[in-house]
Write a protein that holds these residues in place. Structure first.
Motif, mmCIF file in Angstrom:
data_model
loop_
_atom_site.group_PDB
_atom_site.id
_atom_site.type_symbol
_atom_site.label_atom_id
_atom_site.label_comp_id
_atom_site.label_asym_id
_atom_site.label_seq_id
_atom_site.Cartn_x
_atom_site.Cartn_y
_atom_site.Cartn_z
ATOM 1 N N ILE A 331 0.842 -1.204 0.000
ATOM 2 C CA ILE A 331 0.000 0.000 0.000
ATOM 3 C C ILE A 331 0.874 1.250 0.000
ATOM 4 N N ALA A 332 1.964 1.220 0.760
ATOM 5 C CA ALA A 332 2.873 2.373 0.792
ATOM 6 C C ALA A 332 3.506 2.619 -0.575
ATOM 7 N N LEU A 333 3.901 1.548 -1.263
ATOM 8 C CA LEU A 333 4.473 1.698 -2.602
ATOM 9 C C LEU A 333 3.418 2.151 -3.611
ATOM 10 N N LYS A 334 2.186 1.676 -3.447
ATOM 11 C CA LYS A 334 1.126 2.008 -4.394
ATOM 12 C C LYS A 334 0.798 3.487 -4.379
ATOM 13 N N TYR A 335 0.795 4.104 -3.202
ATOM 14 C CA TYR A 335 0.404 5.501 -3.071
ATOM 15 C C TYR A 335 1.578 6.436 -2.815
ATOM 16 N N GLY A 336 2.813 5.963 -3.054
ATOM 17 C CA GLY A 336 3.975 6.838 -2.995
ATOM 18 C C GLY A 336 4.434 7.230 -1.611
ATOM 19 N N LEU A 337 4.048 6.491 -0.594
ATOM 20 C CA LEU A 337 4.471 6.794 0.781
ATOM 21 C C LEU A 337 5.734 6.000 1.089
ATOM 22 N N THR A 338 6.843 6.403 0.480
ATOM 23 C CA THR A 338 8.085 5.632 0.555
ATOM 24 C C THR A 338 9.044 6.141 1.619
ATOM 25 N N SER A 339 8.655 7.153 2.388
ATOM 26 C CA SER A 339 9.572 7.669 3.405
ATOM 27 C C SER A 339 9.853 6.629 4.480
ATOM 28 N N ARG A 340 8.859 5.770 4.765
ATOM 29 C CA ARG A 340 9.045 4.729 5.773
ATOM 30 C C ARG A 340 9.776 3.514 5.224
ATOM 31 N N LEU A 341 10.017 3.488 3.939
ATOM 32 C CA LEU A 341 10.711 2.352 3.338
ATOM 33 C C LEU A 341 12.188 2.602 3.162
ATOM 34 N N ALA A 342 12.671 3.764 3.595
ATOM 35 C CA ALA A 342 14.085 4.076 3.443
ATOM 36 C C ALA A 342 14.933 3.154 4.327
ATOM 37 N N PRO A 343 16.122 2.741 3.888
ATOM 38 C CA PRO A 343 16.971 1.872 4.706
ATOM 39 C C PRO A 343 17.448 2.593 5.958
ATOM 40 N N ARG A 344 17.588 1.847 7.032
ATOM 41 C CA ARG A 344 17.965 2.447 8.307
ATOM 42 C C ARG A 344 19.465 2.692 8.392
ATOM 43 N N LEU A 345 20.281 1.883 7.705
ATOM 44 C CA LEU A 345 21.721 1.990 7.848
ATOM 45 C C LEU A 345 22.268 3.129 7.001
ATOM 46 N N ILE A 346 22.005 3.100 5.706
ATOM 47 C CA ILE A 346 22.518 4.141 4.809
ATOM 48 C C ILE A 346 21.472 5.251 4.741
ATOM 49 N N ASP A 347 21.576 6.205 5.629
ATOM 50 C CA ASP A 347 20.664 7.334 5.619
ATOM 51 C C ASP A 347 21.247 8.441 4.737
ATOM 52 N N ARG A 348 20.600 9.597 4.744
ATOM 53 C CA ARG A 348 21.038 10.690 3.889
ATOM 54 C C ARG A 348 22.426 11.197 4.285
#
Length: 456
Positions: A331-348
């Motif tokens: 559901i997150a991928l379907k509606y573009g809510l990808t902020s919670r799918l970011a990897p925890r180790l390699i952050d910005r």
């Protein structure tokens, strides 16, 4: 070279130079292109590096006076860019890629003009010229006056000797569909800024998904798509049958247009984008403003969407909705809510630090060891940053050049009376690398060659 008029393309400027200079075609080609046998392409005129010297403008501005940007958005990511090809002057591979007629083919080049535009240009500028929007593939109408374009066949060898467009008062009104398509193409070549076909197809798939021609798994409904597309464009009068599908079952046409790995002629792509503009009620080339997805959701989808929008984690959303984490992730991928799918180790922050080390020439294994990540993650991050791969290749090239130069200089200082043969024998790798990549420096450093000795 004379300055460019509005909507004038590069080939027309060279033609005007030839007409007003009084020189022969071979003399102009020898002076501008460096060879009298160069055949200047009408719509993809090459040798921008040399032409920028005579025109007083940058090579980028010359590239914008051709159909290069229109061809570039149909080029796969694995191919060299059109601007680089046209900058160096190699147009034979472009002609093969796009199946365009060249000087060896049986089909001759034709260049188009509008009689009304020619008359207006003569009154306003004092000279008629060839316009870029009239040369777009499959355009048969003038987007300004709505008249049918006239055409003139270029000479078989020396294209520049075609001269200026003739003055004529004979013109006829174009078909309304052809006029709409011409105006669409005129707008598309000005607003299309896609770097390759992959970026363009991202927009195309977004439009197809909105129109309902994609399944839930992003598979194309080719029967419905091909039928609607064929019924919409069959009223056009193409200059070649290749530009439009043969029937409502011509699935090979769609495969050629919608495949990221295959080449697609801009004539076909513009027809497809024109159909998208008719279906979506937009310009067909610019990504429309996004609207919040709130329709056609089930009760669970609506609940998951609201929780994710409020910042709830995937695991917590799965518990509250009594659904699996995989379902919530979809559901997150379907509606573009990808902020919670970011990897925890390699952050910005870590991404910026890795990019900084990579831009300074650190080896990928050393970077991976420094941040305790895999080498594949470092390679994927490096390849995702524009220009970083080219910079690392340049750093490696300069490092190899410094290393091998020092090797040769050190050997010459230790053996002052040595010969070239001994240098190549004792420093095989360094000498041959410099011979292939830094030939001028190596020839200046090596001792003079000894004359040949005849045996008694």
């Amino acid at each position: 070279m004379p300055k460019a008029f509005p909507d004038e393309f590069l080939f027309s400027r060279i033609v005007r130079l030839l007409v007003f200079s009084g020189l022969k075609t071979t003399q102009i080609q020898e002076k501008i292109f460096g060879s009298s046998r160069v055949c200047a392409h009408p719509t993809l005129t090459q040798h921008h590096r040399r032409l920028s010297y005579y025109s007083g403008g940058s090579s980028n501005s010359l590239y914008g006076q051709t159909l290069g940007p229109l061809f570039q958005m149909c080029l796969p990511t694995s191919c060299q860019s059109m601007e680089e090809r046209m900058l160096k002057g190699g147009l034979n591979n472009i002609s093969r890629l796009w199946q365009m007629p060249n000087s060896r083919g049986q089909q001759k080049h034709r260049i188009q003009y509008c009689a009304q535009c020619t008359f207006d240009d003569l009154k306003l500028w004092g000279v008629p010229y060839w316009r870029r929007t009239h040369q777009i593939p499959n355009v048969v109408a003038c987007p300004v006056h709505g008249t049918v374009l006239n055409s003139k066949t270029l000479p078989s060898r020396y294209h520049l000797s075609v001269g200026l467009p003739p003055i004529s008062n004979q013109s006829s009104h174009a078909n309304p569909e052809d006029l709409d398509y011409a105006r669409f193409c005129s707008n598309a070549i000005e607003r299309a800024k896609y770097a390759n076909k992959a970026e363009l197809l991202n927009f195309v798939y977004t439009q197809l998904r909105t129109l309902g021609y994609l399944t839930d798994k992003d598979r194309i409904r080719r029967k419905a798509l091909c039928l609607s597309f064929f019924n919409a464009v069959k009223s056009l009068y193409p200059t070649q049958p290749y530009w439009i599908p043969k029937s409502e079952f011509d699935y090979a046409f769609l495969s050629n247009v919608l495949s990221q790995e295959h080449f697609c002629h801009p004539g076909r792509m513009c027809i497809f984008l024109y159909w998208l503009s008719l279906c979506g009620h937009n310009d067909g080339i610019t990504i429309p403003r996004a609207t919040p997805p709130h329709s056609n959701k089930t009760e669970k989808e609506e609940q998951c969407y609201l929780l994710l929008s409020n910042g709830t984690s995937l695991n917590e959303t799965a518990k509250l909705t009594c659904k699996s984490r995989t379902y919530v992730k979809s559901i997150a991928l379907k509606y573009g809510l990808t902020s919670r799918l970011a990897p925890r180790l390699i952050d910005r922050k870590m991404r910026n630090r890795i990019a900084n080390m990579a831009s300074r020439g650190w080896h990928r294994n050393a970077i991976a060891k420094q941040f305790d990540v895999s080498t594949g993650s470092v390679e994927m991050l490096i390849s995702s940053i524009p220009g970083l791969v080219a910079r690392r290749r340049q750093i490696k090239f300069e490092s190899m050049r410094r290393k091998y130069r020092v090797t040769i200089l050190r050997f010459l200082s230790l053996h002052p009376g040595t010969t070239r043969k001994n240098i190549f024998a004792e420093n095989n790798a360094a000498a041959y690398w410099l011979y292939n990549h830094d030939h001028s420096w190596l020839m200046c450093v090596l001792p003079p060659p000894q004359p040949a000795r005849l045996s008694p």
